[in-house]
Scaffold this active site. Structure first.
Site, PDB file in Angstrom:
ATOM      1  N   GLU A  70      -3.811   6.692 -11.737  1.00 48.15           N
ATOM      2  CA  GLU A  70      -4.411   5.691 -11.087  1.00 48.15           C
ATOM      3  C   GLU A  70      -4.473   4.402 -11.954  1.00 48.15           C
ATOM      4  O   GLU A  70      -4.188   3.426 -11.758  1.00 48.15           O
ATOM      5  CB  GLU A  70      -5.681   6.088 -10.723  1.00 48.15           C
ATOM      6  CG  GLU A  70      -6.744   5.177 -10.034  1.00 48.15           C
ATOM      7  CD  GLU A  70      -5.920   4.560  -8.737  1.00 48.15           C
ATOM      8  OE1 GLU A  70      -6.148   3.327  -8.404  1.00 48.15           O
ATOM      9  OE2 GLU A  70      -4.945   5.115  -8.279  1.00 48.15           O
ATOM     10  N   HIS A  73      -1.100   2.857 -12.845  1.00 48.78           N
ATOM     11  CA  HIS A  73      -0.832   1.985 -11.624  1.00 48.78           C
ATOM     12  C   HIS A  73      -1.575   0.490 -11.686  1.00 48.78           C
ATOM     13  O   HIS A  73      -0.907  -0.461 -11.465  1.00 48.78           O
ATOM     14  CB  HIS A  73      -1.150   2.533 -10.032  1.00 48.78           C
ATOM     15  CG  HIS A  73      -1.011   1.786  -9.030  1.00 48.78           C
ATOM     16  ND1 HIS A  73      -1.984   1.591  -7.961  1.00 48.78           N
ATOM     17  CD2 HIS A  73       0.110   1.196  -8.459  1.00 48.78           C
ATOM     18  CE1 HIS A  73      -1.337   1.034  -7.025  1.00 48.78           C
ATOM     19  NE2 HIS A  73      -0.554   0.640  -7.462  1.00 48.78           N
ATOM     20  N   HIS A 139      -3.161  -2.111   2.101  1.00 50.38           N
ATOM     21  CA  HIS A 139      -2.559  -2.198   0.562  1.00 50.38           C
ATOM     22  C   HIS A 139      -1.239  -2.038   0.486  1.00 50.38           C
ATOM     23  O   HIS A 139      -0.717  -2.901  -0.206  1.00 50.38           O
ATOM     24  CB  HIS A 139      -3.670  -1.129  -0.076  1.00 50.38           C
ATOM     25  CG  HIS A 139      -3.472  -1.460  -1.513  1.00 50.38           C
ATOM     26  ND1 HIS A 139      -3.513  -2.909  -2.298  1.00 50.38           N
ATOM     27  CD2 HIS A 139      -3.364  -0.648  -2.709  1.00 50.38           C
ATOM     28  CE1 HIS A 139      -3.563  -2.535  -3.597  1.00 50.38           C
ATOM     29  NE2 HIS A 139      -3.539  -1.369  -3.997  1.00 50.38           N
ATOM     30  N   HIS A 249       6.333   8.596  13.967  1.00 54.56           N
ATOM     31  CA  HIS A 249       7.009   8.217  12.924  1.00 54.56           C
ATOM     32  C   HIS A 249       8.619   8.580  13.052  1.00 54.56           C
ATOM     33  O   HIS A 249       9.414   8.058  12.538  1.00 54.56           O
ATOM     34  CB  HIS A 249       6.394   8.780  11.553  1.00 54.56           C
ATOM     35  CG  HIS A 249       7.027   8.195  10.209  1.00 54.56           C
ATOM     36  ND1 HIS A 249       7.428   6.691  10.103  1.00 54.56           N
ATOM     37  CD2 HIS A 249       7.704   8.904   9.336  1.00 54.56           C
ATOM     38  CE1 HIS A 249       7.979   6.625   9.013  1.00 54.56           C
ATOM     39  NE2 HIS A 249       8.124   8.090   8.366  1.00 54.56           N
ATOM     40  N   HIS A 310      11.802   8.173  -0.870  1.00 51.73           N
ATOM     41  CA  HIS A 310      11.823   7.962   0.607  1.00 51.73           C
ATOM     42  C   HIS A 310      10.875   6.503   0.720  1.00 51.73           C
ATOM     43  O   HIS A 310      11.470   5.404   1.359  1.00 51.73           O
ATOM     44  CB  HIS A 310      10.959   8.757   1.462  1.00 51.73           C
ATOM     45  CG  HIS A 310      11.289   8.734   3.003  1.00 51.73           C
ATOM     46  ND1 HIS A 310      12.241   8.391   3.444  1.00 51.73           N
ATOM     47  CD2 HIS A 310      10.220   8.499   3.882  1.00 51.73           C
ATOM     48  CE1 HIS A 310      12.296   8.344   4.705  1.00 51.73           C
ATOM     49  NE2 HIS A 310      11.042   8.420   5.077  1.00 51.73           N
TER      50      HIS A 310
END
Length: 339
Positions: A70, A73, A139, A249, A310
Site C-alpha cells: 500500500e 503504491h 479511484h 462482465h 489483465h
C-alpha cells in the site's frame, strides 16, 4: 525540463501507479494501512511488533507485507503528483515566456492537475471508507482517465496527425468513439467485479455454472451504495449478486471484443494510412491477449500475475483507443479552440 520529457515520465509513473494499484487490490492489501496518508501514524511501515502503532489501531493487525504494498503504491502516486505539478508549472511558464500564440495547450494541463488532486482524495476515501466499491471503482476510473489525458497532451505536443482523405475512413470516427465508450464501460464492470470480490463467482466457461440465468439479481448487484458496514473488504454482497456482476462482465467482454474487432478490421481494410492500419493489427492482438488473460483467470482460479496482467491489458486497450480516436478526430479539420 521540456514538457514532452515530463509527459513521458508521467506516463511511465501513471502506468506504474495503475499496475501497482491493481497488484495491491488483488493482494487484498487495500487496507494494509488503516490510515492515510501515513501507515499506522508513520510515513513508513511499522514492524508487526510495534506496540504503539498496534494500540493506535487495535482493530487491525499489522501486516508489514500488505502495508508495504500500500505504501509503495502511495509513494509512486506521490511522485506522479509531483511530476504533474511540475508539468503544470512548465506549461504556464512556456505560455508566459512566449509572445502571441500559446506554445502549449492551456486548459488540458490544468484539467490533469485538478484530476490528480481529486485522485488523491479518492485514494484517501478508499481507505477511510474501508474499500467501499463505488469509491474503489471511481479511484480506478480516475487513474485510467488521468493516463488518457496525459497521453492526449503528449500526442498534441509531439505527433503530427495525418491528413485523412478517404471518406470511408473518416466515417469510422463514430465507431471509434463507440468503441471507446464500450471499453470504458467494460473497464468499469471489471472494477466493479474486482471491488465486490466477484472474480471467482463463476468458475466455468463460457458464462457460468448451474442455472445462473434463473438467479440473476441486477438490482442488488449494481446498487452503488450497499448500506453501512464496518468494512467492505472481501465483499458484502450475497453469492447471486456477485454471480450477476461476474456474468455481466463476461457478456460485456464479448460485446466489447466484437465492437473493437469490427473497428480493427475496418481500419485494416479501409485505411490508406500505414499508422492506422498498424493500429488495427495491434488492436486485434491486444483483444486476443486480453480475452486469453480473462479465460486464464477463470481456468487457473485467478493467479495474481495473470490478474494484474489483465488490468494491464485493459490499460493497453484504452491507450490504443485513445491513440486511434486522436488520429481519427481532428484530422482534416480546423481546431476550433485550444484545449
Amino acid at each position: 525540463m521540456k514538457l514532452p520529457l515530463l509527459l513521458k515520465l508521467s506516463l511511465v509513473l501513471a502506468t506504474l501507479v495503475i499496475l501497482m494499484g491493481a497488484y495491491t487490490r488483488l493482494s487484498d492489501a487495500g487496507l494494509g494501512c488503516p490510515d492515510w496518508p501515513g501507515c499506522y501514524g508513520s510515513l513508513t511501515v511499522p514492524s508487526e511488533h510495534n506496540s504503539a502503532a498496534q494500540s493506535a489501531f487495535p482493530e487491525r493487525k499489522i501486516e508489514p507485507k500488505k502495508a508495504w504494498l500500500e505504501m509503495i503504491h502511495r509513494y509512486i502516486a506521490g511522485g506522479l503528483g509531483g511530476l504533474v505539478a511540475l508539468l503544470l508549472g512548465v506549461s504556464i511558464w512556456n505560455n508566459r515566456a512566449s509572445s502571441g500564440v500559446p506554445r502549449t495547450p492551456q486548459k488540458l494541463p490544468f484539467l490533469i492537475a485538478v484530476l490528480i488532486i481529486f485522485q488523491a482524495l479518492l485514494g484517501m476515501w478508499t481507505v477511510t471508507m474501508k474499500l467501499m466499491p463505488v469509491v474503489v471503482v471511481s479511484h480506478l476510473m480516475g487513474g485510467y482517465s488521468l493516463i488518457s489525458l496525459l497521453l492526449i497532451l503528449y500526442l498534441r505536443l509531439t505527433t503530427q496527425r495525418e491528413i485523412l482523405k478517404h471518406q470511408a475512413l473518416l466515417s469510422l470516427s463514430p465507431l471509434a468513439l463507440l468503441g471507446m465508450g464500450v471499453l470504458l464501460l467494460q473497464i468499469m464492470l471489471g472494477g466493479w467485479t474486482s471491488s465486490n470480490y466477484a472474480a471467482m463467482a463463476c468458475s466455468q466457461l463460457p458464462i457460468c455454472e448451474g442455472e445462473w440465468a434463473d438467479n440473476v439479481n441486477f438490482k442488488q448487484a449494481f446498487t452503488l451504495f450497499q448500506g453501512e458496514h464496518s468494512s467492505y473488504e472481501f465483499g458484502v454482497l450475497d453469492y447471486y449478486s456477485r454471480m450477476t456482476i461476474h456474468v455481466t462482465h463476461r457478456i460485456g467482454a464479448m460485446v466489447t471484443a466484437a465492437v473493437l474487432l469490427w473497428l480493427a478490421v475496418k481500419l485494416i481494410n479501409q485505411s490508406q494510412s500505414t499508422r492506422l492500419r498498424g493500429c488495427g493489427i495491434a488492436l486485434i492482438g491486444l483483444i486476443i491477449l486480453q480475452v486469453g488473460l480473462g479465460i486464464s483467470n477463470v481456468v487457473l482460479h485467478l493467479p495474481l500475475g495473470i490478474a494484474v496482467s489483465h488490468n494491464g491489458g485493459a490499460l493497453l486497450l484504452l491507450l490504443m483507443m485513445v491513440f486511434i480516436n486522436f488520429h481519427l478526430y481532428g484530422t482534416n479539420r480546423e481546431k476550433k479552440r485550444d484545449l
